[in-house]
Write a protein that holds these residues in place. Structure first.
Motif, PDB file in Angstrom:
ATOM      1  N   ARG A  91       5.572  -0.967  23.776  1.00 15.94           N
ATOM      2  CA  ARG A  91       5.173  -0.802  22.368  1.00 15.94           C
ATOM      3  C   ARG A  91       5.878  -1.815  21.476  1.00 15.94           C
ATOM      4  O   ARG A  91       5.317  -2.268  20.483  1.00 15.94           O
ATOM      5  N   LEU A  92       7.110  -2.106  21.800  1.00 18.51           N
ATOM      6  CA  LEU A  92       7.825  -3.111  21.009  1.00 18.51           C
ATOM      7  C   LEU A  92       7.114  -4.462  21.122  1.00 18.51           C
ATOM      8  O   LEU A  92       6.904  -5.155  20.119  1.00 18.51           O
ATOM      9  N   LEU A  93       6.713  -4.816  22.336  1.00 18.01           N
ATOM     10  CA  LEU A  93       5.975  -6.073  22.515  1.00 18.01           C
ATOM     11  C   LEU A  93       4.676  -6.062  21.726  1.00 18.01           C
ATOM     12  O   LEU A  93       4.356  -7.026  21.020  1.00 18.01           O
ATOM     13  N   VAL A  94       3.959  -4.970  21.810  1.00 15.16           N
ATOM     14  CA  VAL A  94       2.698  -4.871  21.078  1.00 15.16           C
ATOM     15  C   VAL A  94       2.956  -4.984  19.578  1.00 15.16           C
ATOM     16  O   VAL A  94       2.202  -5.641  18.854  1.00 15.16           O
ATOM     17  N   TYR A  95       4.038  -4.370  19.139  1.00 11.01           N
ATOM     18  CA  TYR A  95       4.432  -4.469  17.726  1.00 11.01           C
ATOM     19  C   TYR A  95       4.647  -5.914  17.319  1.00 11.01           C
ATOM     20  O   TYR A  95       4.107  -6.390  16.314  1.00 11.01           O
ATOM     21  N   LEU A  96       5.446  -6.638  18.091  1.00  9.58           N
ATOM     22  CA  LEU A  96       5.775  -8.025  17.740  1.00  9.58           C
ATOM     23  C   LEU A  96       4.519  -8.885  17.699  1.00  9.58           C
ATOM     24  O   LEU A  96       4.347  -9.724  16.810  1.00  9.58           O
ATOM     25  N   ILE A  97       3.635  -8.643  18.640  1.00  9.36           N
ATOM     26  CA  ILE A  97       2.429  -9.468  18.698  1.00  9.36           C
ATOM     27  C   ILE A  97       1.451  -9.076  17.594  1.00  9.36           C
ATOM     28  O   ILE A  97       0.766  -9.928  17.018  1.00  9.36           O
ATOM     29  N   ALA A  98       1.424  -7.801  17.250  1.00 11.01           N
ATOM     30  CA  ALA A  98       0.629  -7.387  16.088  1.00 11.01           C
ATOM     31  C   ALA A  98       1.175  -8.057  14.820  1.00 11.01           C
ATOM     32  O   ALA A  98       0.418  -8.514  13.965  1.00 11.01           O
ATOM     33  N   TRP A  99       2.488  -8.109  14.740  1.00  6.77           N
ATOM     34  CA  TRP A  99       3.133  -8.774  13.604  1.00  6.77           C
ATOM     35  C   TRP A  99       2.673 -10.230  13.522  1.00  6.77           C
ATOM     36  O   TRP A  99       2.309 -10.721  12.446  1.00  6.77           O
ATOM     37  N   TYR A 100       2.674 -10.877  14.681  1.00  9.24           N
ATOM     38  CA  TYR A 100       2.245 -12.286  14.730  1.00  9.24           C
ATOM     39  C   TYR A 100       0.828 -12.449  14.198  1.00  9.24           C
ATOM     40  O   TYR A 100       0.567 -13.338  13.390  1.00  9.24           O
ATOM     41  N   TRP A 101      -0.091 -11.604  14.595  1.00  5.73           N
ATOM     42  CA  TRP A 101      -1.479 -11.762  14.149  1.00  5.73           C
ATOM     43  C   TRP A 101      -1.639 -11.417  12.676  1.00  5.73           C
ATOM     44  O   TRP A 101      -2.463 -12.001  11.972  1.00  5.73           O
ATOM     45  N   ASN A 102      -0.818 -10.485  12.197  1.00  4.98           N
ATOM     46  CA  ASN A 102      -0.809 -10.239  10.755  1.00  4.98           C
ATOM     47  C   ASN A 102      -0.351 -11.475   9.995  1.00  4.98           C
ATOM     48  O   ASN A 102      -0.909 -11.824   8.947  1.00  4.98           O
ATOM     49  N   TRP A 103       0.665 -12.099  10.552  1.00  2.00           N
ATOM     50  CA  TRP A 103       1.184 -13.322   9.940  1.00  2.00           C
ATOM     51  C   TRP A 103       0.121 -14.423   9.967  1.00  2.00           C
ATOM     52  O   TRP A 103      -0.093 -15.120   8.974  1.00  2.00           O
ATOM     53  N   MET A 104      -0.574 -14.553  11.067  1.00  2.00           N
ATOM     54  CA  MET A 104      -1.651 -15.532  11.171  1.00  2.00           C
ATOM     55  C   MET A 104      -2.713 -15.277  10.099  1.00  2.00           C
ATOM     56  O   MET A 104      -3.168 -16.185   9.415  1.00  2.00           O
ATOM     57  N   GLU A 105      -3.105 -14.022   9.974  1.00  2.00           N
ATOM     58  CA  GLU A 105      -4.142 -13.700   9.002  1.00  2.00           C
ATOM     59  C   GLU A 105      -3.673 -13.999   7.586  1.00  2.00           C
ATOM     60  O   GLU A 105      -4.431 -14.544   6.770  1.00  2.00           O
ATOM     61  N   TYR A 106      -2.413 -13.654   7.334  1.00  2.00           N
ATOM     62  CA  TYR A 106      -1.813 -13.924   6.025  1.00  2.00           C
ATOM     63  C   TYR A 106      -1.840 -15.420   5.726  1.00  2.00           C
ATOM     64  O   TYR A 106      -2.217 -15.860   4.636  1.00  2.00           O
ATOM     65  N   ARG A 107      -1.498 -16.243   6.699  1.00  2.00           N
ATOM     66  CA  ARG A 107      -1.528 -17.699   6.504  1.00  2.00           C
ATOM     67  C   ARG A 107      -2.961 -18.212   6.335  1.00  2.00           C
ATOM     68  O   ARG A 107      -3.221 -19.114   5.549  1.00  2.00           O
ATOM     69  N   MET A 108      -3.862 -17.640   7.095  1.00  5.22           N
ATOM     70  CA  MET A 108      -5.263 -18.060   6.960  1.00  5.22           C
ATOM     71  C   MET A 108      -5.773 -17.739   5.554  1.00  5.22           C
ATOM     72  O   MET A 108      -6.472 -18.546   4.940  1.00  5.22           O
ATOM     73  N   GLU A 109      -5.405 -16.580   5.056  1.00  6.55           N
ATOM     74  CA  GLU A 109      -5.782 -16.200   3.681  1.00  6.55           C
ATOM     75  C   GLU A 109      -5.253 -17.216   2.679  1.00  6.55           C
ATOM     76  O   GLU A 109      -5.979 -17.715   1.819  1.00  6.55           O
ATOM     77  N   ILE A 110      -3.967 -17.507   2.787  1.00  2.64           N
ATOM     78  CA  ILE A 110      -3.342 -18.448   1.848  1.00  2.64           C
ATOM     79  C   ILE A 110      -4.095 -19.769   1.819  1.00  2.64           C
ATOM     80  O   ILE A 110      -4.448 -20.276   0.752  1.00  2.64           O
ATOM     81  N   PHE A 111      -4.342 -20.312   2.999  1.00  3.10           N
ATOM     82  CA  PHE A 111      -4.882 -21.669   3.047  1.00  3.10           C
ATOM     83  C   PHE A 111      -6.397 -21.743   2.844  1.00  3.10           C
ATOM     84  O   PHE A 111      -6.936 -22.807   2.576  1.00  3.10           O
ATOM     85  N   THR A 112      -7.083 -20.613   2.987  1.00  2.00           N
ATOM     86  CA  THR A 112      -8.529 -20.657   2.768  1.00  2.00           C
ATOM     87  C   THR A 112      -8.915 -20.151   1.383  1.00  2.00           C
ATOM     88  O   THR A 112     -10.058 -20.333   0.961  1.00  2.00           O
ATOM     89  N   SER A 113      -7.987 -19.525   0.692  1.00  3.09           N
ATOM     90  CA  SER A 113      -8.365 -18.862  -0.567  1.00  3.09           C
ATOM     91  C   SER A 113      -8.980 -19.828  -1.578  1.00  3.09           C
ATOM     92  O   SER A 113      -9.878 -19.452  -2.331  1.00  3.09           O
ATOM     93  N   ALA A 114      -8.503 -21.071  -1.576  1.00  2.00           N
ATOM     94  CA  ALA A 114      -9.008 -22.028  -2.557  1.00  2.00           C
ATOM     95  C   ALA A 114     -10.251 -22.781  -2.071  1.00  2.00           C
ATOM     96  O   ALA A 114     -10.848 -23.559  -2.814  1.00  2.00           O
ATOM     97  N   VAL A 115     -10.638 -22.530  -0.823  1.00  8.64           N
ATOM     98  CA  VAL A 115     -11.740 -23.274  -0.206  1.00  8.64           C
ATOM     99  C   VAL A 115     -13.034 -22.481  -0.354  1.00  8.64           C
ATOM    100  O   VAL A 115     -13.031 -21.262  -0.209  1.00  8.64           O
ATOM    101  N   VAL A 116     -14.126 -23.175  -0.644  1.00  7.92           N
ATOM    102  CA  VAL A 116     -15.388 -22.454  -0.791  1.00  7.92           C
ATOM    103  C   VAL A 116     -16.325 -22.635   0.404  1.00  7.92           C
ATOM    104  O   VAL A 116     -16.887 -21.663   0.912  1.00  7.92           O
ATOM    105  N   ASP A 117     -16.460 -23.853   0.859  1.00 11.03           N
ATOM    106  CA  ASP A 117     -17.367 -24.147   1.968  1.00 11.03           C
ATOM    107  C   ASP A 117     -16.916 -23.425   3.243  1.00 11.03           C
ATOM    108  O   ASP A 117     -15.793 -23.610   3.701  1.00 11.03           O
ATOM    109  N   PRO A 118     -17.789 -22.594   3.811  1.00 11.77           N
ATOM    110  CA  PRO A 118     -17.396 -21.852   5.019  1.00 11.77           C
ATOM    111  C   PRO A 118     -17.034 -22.759   6.193  1.00 11.77           C
ATOM    112  O   PRO A 118     -16.184 -22.396   7.014  1.00 11.77           O
TER     113      PRO A 118
END
Lengths: 229, 229
Positions: A67-94
DNA sequence: ACAAATATAATAGTATTACTATCATTAATC
DNA sequence: GATTAATGATAGTAATACTATTATATTTGT
């Protein structure tokens, strides 16, 4: 700027490690220790020694090391999504949004001071080496019902929606995206350990090559105006 | 027709299991038992009980259970290559050869009477669920030097050569092929356990859909006459 | 057919792992 | 300052992944 924390699925932990000192030490040191020893050799006992605590205390935060491993990896994907949000928020073209997501996915990972107690560089190596072990178990179905894979699925769904926006007729959006998310890390593993299985070089340029490969696969598939589309 | 045997790398075993009765029982029953229990829950003790032998006897054939898994999966890839050879031998066009390889890769696996003591249907489920565990270990580099992954690498190399024959200018042949070989099994896992990550349905048609997906990804990438090629 | 060599079985033993349980102590909170 | 909750210290257990030893079959060479 205060240290942010992700809201991760309750079932990942017994006590939320982000809110206590001991919990943060568990996260911080388990990342370093799993990176160093590999998940198989990693034990709560060794972790307890590392942080001057006890096995029993760690068990109050996580049901077991899986479960700890799953937690850490879930954390990683949350972080990825957070970064994707940041960098795509200003972009319009899909198309550009999709490329940005692939860039975030493929880029070299560096320590992000927004999250003080997580070493993202080490965590990325853990994701590369251990990701598959989170779901390749006899308990997948139960774990899935508990929502333990929400982080990964959410990133996948986000990118799938971009793909479908670009080409609503493409038939394999989910498969293409999950393939790309997983192969991004797998190819880096191959570059380090099984070079005959990859077209990436083992040097620092591999992140750019990886991006090119992912972009190639994704955009060729979804934009193809030939019989394979 | 005599039962054929593959010549597998020496380092996979201590004593060649294909040449003795006990060895064949080990192979036969370990496939069924790992399929049933999953690799984590599988032990030599349980296997010994199953075949009315002892732990110590099994340890004379395989150094440990990890090597046995690697052995079984190497066997699978040898079998895949053997089948690809059979079905492509009469084909001349490299495009058709490549398609045939993808068909063999994606098709539903059935018991092959050429190899009496191996249940290929169960073995395929093992490959789906456990393949990544063979190389995601701290010992990869050593195991790779010993040649333990020769089966997989050989299939990969064979298909890479077809890709390069079709388009010598394609830059990512090795990455594309390793991705496809691995995703073929991964997508089937998702279809059974994490359906939101795949465009395959959970029904019997999934093998055809899988083939279509693989064909799409591969041929779009290598034949693309756009800027992504 | 018999001895020698080899494979297998039976049994025991060990260090480690992945926990669980109990109770004492320290720290936070009301 | 008392209560509650978190942590630490310690012990214990069943299972795992082996190794070692000796006995008993089975095969092989002559």
């Amino acid at each position: 700027m205060p240290t942010l924390a992700f809201k991760l699925n309750d079932h990942l932990y017994l006590r939320d490690p982000q809110h206590t000192q001991l919990g943060q030490k568990i996260i911080h040191s388990s990342v370093l220790l799993i990176d160093r020893l590999g998940f198989e050799q990693f034990t709560f006992k060794k972790l307890a020694e590392e942080i001057d605590s006890t096995e029993a205390s760690i068990y109050r935060y996580f049901e077991n090391k899986h479960r700890l491993l799953v937690y850490l990896i879930a954390w990683y994907w949350n972080w990825m999504e957070y970064r994707m949000e940041i960098f795509t928020s200003a972009v319009v073209d899909p198309n550009e949004k999709l490329k940005t997501c692939l860039r975030v996915l493929a880029e070299e990972k560096k320590y992000d001071p927004t999250f003080e107690f997580v070493n993202e560089e080490a965590l990325h190596r853990i994701v590369i080496a251990e990701l598959d072990k989170t779901y390749l178990t006899k308990g997948v179905d139960d774990h899935n019902k508990e929502g333990l894979f929400g982080g990964f699925k959410s990133v996948c769904a986000k990118i799938v929606s971009l793909v479908k926006e670009i080409n609503p007729n493409y038939l394999f959006a989910e498969s293409l995206v999950s393939t790309v998310l997983i192969t991004a890390n797998q190819q880096l593993f191959f570059a380090s350990h099984l070079p005959s299985l990859t077209s990436l070089e083992p040097n620092e340029n591999r992140y750019n090559r990886l991006y090119s490969f992912l972009e190639n696969v994704v955009f060729c598939s979804i934009n193809a105006d030939n019989k394979y589309a």
